[in-house]
Design a protein around this motif. Structure first.
Motif, PDB file in Angstrom:
ATOM      1  N   UNK A   1      -9.916  48.449  26.360  1.00  0.00           N
ATOM      2  CA  UNK A   1     -10.882  47.147  26.473  1.00  0.00           C
ATOM      3  C   UNK A   1      -9.900  46.038  26.444  1.00  0.00           C
ATOM      4  N   UNK A   2     -10.499  45.027  27.532  1.00  0.00           N
ATOM      5  CA  UNK A   2      -9.723  43.719  27.311  1.00  0.00           C
ATOM      6  C   UNK A   2      -9.991  42.875  26.404  1.00  0.00           C
ATOM      7  N   UNK A   3      -9.160  42.151  25.874  1.00  0.00           N
ATOM      8  CA  UNK A   3      -9.613  41.083  24.890  1.00  0.00           C
ATOM      9  C   UNK A   3      -9.397  39.688  25.357  1.00  0.00           C
ATOM     10  N   UNK A   4     -10.063  38.831  24.495  1.00  0.00           N
ATOM     11  CA  UNK A   4     -10.128  37.348  25.159  1.00  0.00           C
ATOM     12  C   UNK A   4      -9.679  36.308  23.814  1.00  0.00           C
ATOM     13  N   UNK A   5      -9.495  35.282  24.323  1.00  0.00           N
ATOM     14  CA  UNK A   5      -9.233  34.232  23.488  1.00  0.00           C
ATOM     15  C   UNK A   5     -10.736  33.552  22.883  1.00  0.00           C
ATOM     16  N   UNK A   6     -10.752  32.737  22.099  1.00  0.00           N
ATOM     17  CA  UNK A   6     -12.055  32.268  21.459  1.00  0.00           C
ATOM     18  C   UNK A   6     -12.490  31.247  22.682  1.00  0.00           C
ATOM     19  N   UNK A   7     -11.808  30.823  23.708  1.00  0.00           N
ATOM     20  CA  UNK A   7     -12.127  30.056  24.828  1.00  0.00           C
ATOM     21  C   UNK A   7     -12.763  31.012  25.998  1.00  0.00           C
ATOM     22  N   UNK A   8     -12.423  32.389  25.567  1.00  0.00           N
ATOM     23  CA  UNK A   8     -12.866  33.135  26.878  1.00  0.00           C
ATOM     24  C   UNK A   8     -12.056  33.636  27.906  1.00  0.00           C
ATOM     25  N   UNK A   9     -10.530  33.213  27.544  1.00  0.00           N
ATOM     26  CA  UNK A   9      -9.713  33.390  28.446  1.00  0.00           C
ATOM     27  C   UNK A   9      -9.122  34.757  28.135  1.00  0.00           C
ATOM     28  N   UNK A  10      -8.853  35.745  29.259  1.00  0.00           N
ATOM     29  CA  UNK A  10      -8.242  37.052  28.974  1.00  0.00           C
ATOM     30  C   UNK A  10      -6.673  36.961  28.240  1.00  0.00           C
ATOM     31  N   UNK A  11      -6.645  37.543  27.429  1.00  0.00           N
ATOM     32  CA  UNK A  11      -5.155  37.370  26.539  1.00  0.00           C
ATOM     33  C   UNK A  11      -4.583  38.735  26.318  1.00  0.00           C
ATOM     34  N   UNK A  12      -5.181  39.920  26.469  1.00  0.00           N
ATOM     35  CA  UNK A  12      -4.662  41.230  26.346  1.00  0.00           C
ATOM     36  C   UNK A  12      -5.270  42.158  26.890  1.00  0.00           C
ATOM     37  N   UNK A  13      -4.615  43.365  26.803  1.00  0.00           N
ATOM     38  CA  UNK A  13      -5.463  44.810  27.116  1.00  0.00           C
ATOM     39  C   UNK A  13      -4.891  46.057  25.925  1.00  0.00           C
ATOM     40  N   UNK A  14      -6.085  46.328  25.440  1.00  0.00           N
ATOM     41  CA  UNK A  14      -5.983  47.030  24.267  1.00  0.00           C
ATOM     42  C   UNK A  14      -6.166  48.561  24.607  1.00  0.00           C
ATOM     43  N   UNK A  15      -5.344  49.343  24.471  1.00  0.00           N
ATOM     44  CA  UNK A  15      -5.593  50.833  24.771  1.00  0.00           C
ATOM     45  C   UNK A  15      -5.456  51.623  23.441  1.00  0.00           C
ATOM     46  N   UNK A  16      -6.532  52.542  23.153  1.00  0.00           N
ATOM     47  CA  UNK A  16      -6.652  53.219  21.960  1.00  0.00           C
ATOM     48  C   UNK A  16      -6.647  54.779  22.155  1.00  0.00           C
ATOM     49  N   UNK A  17      -5.752  55.471  21.280  1.00  0.00           N
ATOM     50  CA  UNK A  17      -5.815  57.095  21.444  1.00  0.00           C
ATOM     51  C   UNK A  17      -6.175  57.492  20.153  1.00  0.00           C
ATOM     52  N   UNK A  18      -6.730  58.687  20.049  1.00  0.00           N
ATOM     53  CA  UNK A  18      -7.316  59.387  18.892  1.00  0.00           C
ATOM     54  C   UNK A  18      -5.907  59.714  18.237  1.00  0.00           C
ATOM     55  N   UNK A  19      -5.899  59.834  16.913  1.00  0.00           N
ATOM     56  CA  UNK A  19      -4.764  60.500  16.046  1.00  0.00           C
ATOM     57  C   UNK A  19      -5.463  61.112  14.982  1.00  0.00           C
ATOM     58  N   UNK A  20      -5.897  62.434  14.936  1.00  0.00           N
ATOM     59  CA  UNK A  20      -6.720  62.935  13.817  1.00  0.00           C
ATOM     60  C   UNK A  20      -5.573  63.453  12.944  1.00  0.00           C
ATOM     61  N   UNK A  21      -6.104  64.061  11.633  1.00  0.00           N
ATOM     62  CA  UNK A  21      -5.184  64.848  10.637  1.00  0.00           C
ATOM     63  C   UNK A  21      -4.191  65.570  11.334  1.00  0.00           C
TER      64      UNK A  21
END
Length: 292
Positions: free
Chosen positions: A155-175
């Protein structure tokens, strides 16, 4: 004359060298040097082991997972971090996780040492396990992924002004999972994620990459922040006590500096997580399962 390897590498991490030999100095049966797993086979005095760098090949651009050598391209290699003198010693001592270097490695008895090294990009990697208070953008995006039955996403993230500021990658990590350890050791590659961001951006600025394993959630986040010197990177460092961050008294928090698109990162019409479409900054049509 010792054989050498020259090229451009990412300094993935610096760590104590795992013990992969027995007390007599012979390799332990069944131990694969490439995995570098810690195998404690002696009752020697508690002496700090020598340190080593984990290196991976640097990607100049996105890597096609269908290329014949794509599966092995980001296999980690290891270089001694100590015992250098003079100018080379100063250069080696200054290396930080995330730096991109042009280097020559000399190999002796299967061990590599730098014979030349020069930093060409000062991107930083920072690792934190068991973090408290994971920021809202990551938790919301993860909950959306799990609701769709997915184990990995972006998911991309944006600042409070709506400007792109990062790319967030998420991976499962169960027990019982070891996703964080695998990412830090280079067994799961971070380099393709950074390469995708770099290919999508008009600048060649250093990035800040945070690998965060929250204490209260079963996922690991790899957060590629576009501007290493910007407010977002400073805020993440400060929030999770990873390095000097924002000046004392600055009223800011990660959830405000990094908002997932549409707050939850999920499109109301399609149910897709933003960042999987071609127009997402830094995560255009990237499938995080390409090499994971």
């Amino acid at each position: 004359m010792d054989p050498t390897t020259s090229g451009r590498f990412r300094v993935h991490d610096r760590r104590p060298r795992p013990d992969i030999e027995g007390a007599d100095g012979e390799p332990v049966a069944g131990a694969e040097a490439a995995d570098r797993e810690t195998i404690d086979t002696s009752d020697a005095d508690d002496v700090a082991p020598p340190e080593e760098f984990v290196l991976v090949e640097h990607a100049e651009g996105p890597v096609d997972p269908n290329e014949p050598d794509a599966g092995d391209r980001f296999d980690p290699m290891y270089a001694t971090a100590e015992g250098y003198d003079g100018d080379l010693g100063e250069r080696v001592a200054s290396l930080k996780p995330g730096h991109v270097v042009d280097a020559t490695l000399a190999w002796t008895d299967g061990s590599a040492r730098f014979s030349a090294v020069e930093v060409v990009c000062e991107t930083r990697f920072r690792y934190a396990d068991g973090v408290e208070g994971m920021f809202e953008a990551a938790v919301d995006a993860w909950q959306s992924l799990r609701a769709d039955g997915e184990a990995v996403g972006s998911v991309p993230t944006r600042s409070t002004d709506g400007d792109p500021n990062g790319a967030l990658y998420l991976f499962a990590d169960g027990p019982g999972g070891d996703t964080f350890d695998d990412l830090r050791a280079g067994r799961l590659p971070i380099e393709p994620l950074v390469a995708r961001v770099n290919a999508s951006r008009a600048d060649a600025d250093p990035r800040e990459v945070f690998v965060l394993a929250p204490a209260d959630h079963e996922f690991v986040a790899v957060y590629v922040v576009f501007d290493r010197d910007g407010v977002l990177a400073q805020t993440v460092r400060d929030t999770y006590d990873l390095a000097p961050g924002l000046a004392a008294g600055l009223d800011s928090a990660v959830p405000d500096a990094a908002r997932a698109d549409d707050e939850t990162g999920q499109d109301e019409d399609t149910g897709r997580i933003d960042g999987t479409e071609d127009d997402a900054d830094g995560v255009d049509d990237f499938d995080a399962l390409d090499r994971l």
